[in-house]
Design a protein around this motif. Sequence first.
Motif, PDB file in Angstrom:
ATOM      1  N   VAL A  65      51.419 -55.057  30.121  1.00 27.84           N
ATOM      2  CA  VAL A  65      51.384 -55.062  28.648  1.00 27.84           C
ATOM      3  C   VAL A  65      52.003 -53.778  28.117  1.00 27.84           C
ATOM      4  CG1 VAL A  65      49.853 -54.973  26.625  1.00 27.84           C
ATOM      5  CG2 VAL A  65      49.476 -56.687  28.407  1.00 27.84           C
ATOM      6  N   ARG A  66      51.733 -52.666  28.770  1.00 29.14           N
ATOM      7  CA  ARG A  66      52.317 -51.384  28.342  1.00 29.14           C
ATOM      8  C   ARG A  66      53.843 -51.419  28.388  1.00 29.14           C
ATOM      9  NH1 ARG A  66      48.921 -49.282  25.210  1.00 29.14           N
ATOM     10  NH2 ARG A  66      47.082 -48.330  26.118  1.00 29.14           N
ATOM     11  N   LYS A  67      54.415 -52.220  29.283  1.00 25.88           N
ATOM     12  CA  LYS A  67      55.871 -52.303  29.434  1.00 25.88           C
ATOM     13  C   LYS A  67      56.535 -53.215  28.404  1.00 25.88           C
ATOM     14  CE  LYS A  67      55.438 -51.581  34.398  1.00 25.88           C
ATOM     15  NZ  LYS A  67      55.444 -52.255  35.693  1.00 25.88           N
ATOM     16  N   LEU A  68      55.743 -54.028  27.715  1.00 27.94           N
ATOM     17  CA  LEU A  68      56.304 -54.923  26.702  1.00 27.94           C
ATOM     18  C   LEU A  68      56.794 -54.125  25.492  1.00 27.94           C
ATOM     19  CD1 LEU A  68      53.592 -57.757  26.646  1.00 27.94           C
ATOM     20  CD2 LEU A  68      55.887 -57.886  27.647  1.00 27.94           C
ATOM     21  N   PRO A  69      57.789 -54.647  24.765  1.00 28.76           N
ATOM     22  CA  PRO A  69      58.190 -53.976  23.516  1.00 28.76           C
ATOM     23  C   PRO A  69      56.977 -53.891  22.584  1.00 28.76           C
ATOM     24  CG  PRO A  69      59.775 -55.683  24.112  1.00 28.76           C
ATOM     25  CD  PRO A  69      58.604 -55.836  25.043  1.00 28.76           C
ATOM     26  N   GLY A  70      56.632 -52.689  22.174  1.00 25.83           N
ATOM     27  CA  GLY A  70      55.462 -52.466  21.329  1.00 25.83           C
ATOM     28  C   GLY A  70      54.180 -52.291  22.122  1.00 25.83           C
ATOM     29  N   GLY A  71      54.241 -52.445  23.436  1.00 25.52           N
ATOM     30  CA  GLY A  71      53.060 -52.329  24.283  1.00 25.52           C
ATOM     31  C   GLY A  71      52.440 -50.949  24.307  1.00 25.52           C
ATOM     32  N   ASP A  72      53.238 -49.945  23.972  1.00 26.25           N
ATOM     33  CA  ASP A  72      52.708 -48.581  23.934  1.00 26.25           C
ATOM     34  C   ASP A  72      51.756 -48.370  22.767  1.00 26.25           C
ATOM     35  OD1 ASP A  72      54.954 -48.917  22.232  1.00 26.25           O
ATOM     36  OD2 ASP A  72      55.246 -46.749  22.134  1.00 26.25           O
ATOM     37  N   LYS A  73      51.778 -49.258  21.793  1.00 25.67           N
ATOM     38  CA  LYS A  73      50.924 -49.123  20.609  1.00 25.67           C
ATOM     39  C   LYS A  73      49.628 -49.918  20.717  1.00 25.67           C
ATOM     40  CE  LYS A  73      54.789 -48.300  17.493  1.00 25.67           C
ATOM     41  NZ  LYS A  73      55.888 -48.336  18.433  1.00 25.67           N
TER      42      LYS A  73
END
Length: 121
Positions: A65-73
């Motif tokens: 999930v962290r690697k998905l676009p926007g996953g860092d948020k």
Amino acid sequence: MQRLVLVDKSVIIRKVAKRILADLGFLVSEADNVEAAMSICKGRVPAVLIVDADLPGATELISDVRKLPGGDKVKIYYCLIEGKLKNMMQGKRAGADDFLLKPFDRDILTKVFSEQAKTAA
């Protein structure tokens, strides 16, 4: 309304938590395994993700999930039955922001999530 994905193998935990979190104002999606959760997250990254630590692949789900676009948020909660440091560190290394201890109830979920729900309103 913020999107929240709840991933837990227990139907009862998902049902109770979904009702409480929906009452707080979240749009709750639920999954009973990491594959279903990843499919939901790929469709639209949620604001909050709650992941049961006992699910096979739980830490991989967090990392993915962290690697998905926007996953860092995404605010990710790693849900444990007990606060063992080893398990907590595994979740933290995978990218979890915080922890929830089970069993939880309305008071705990309200305390943890009411501010996030308010900021989305």
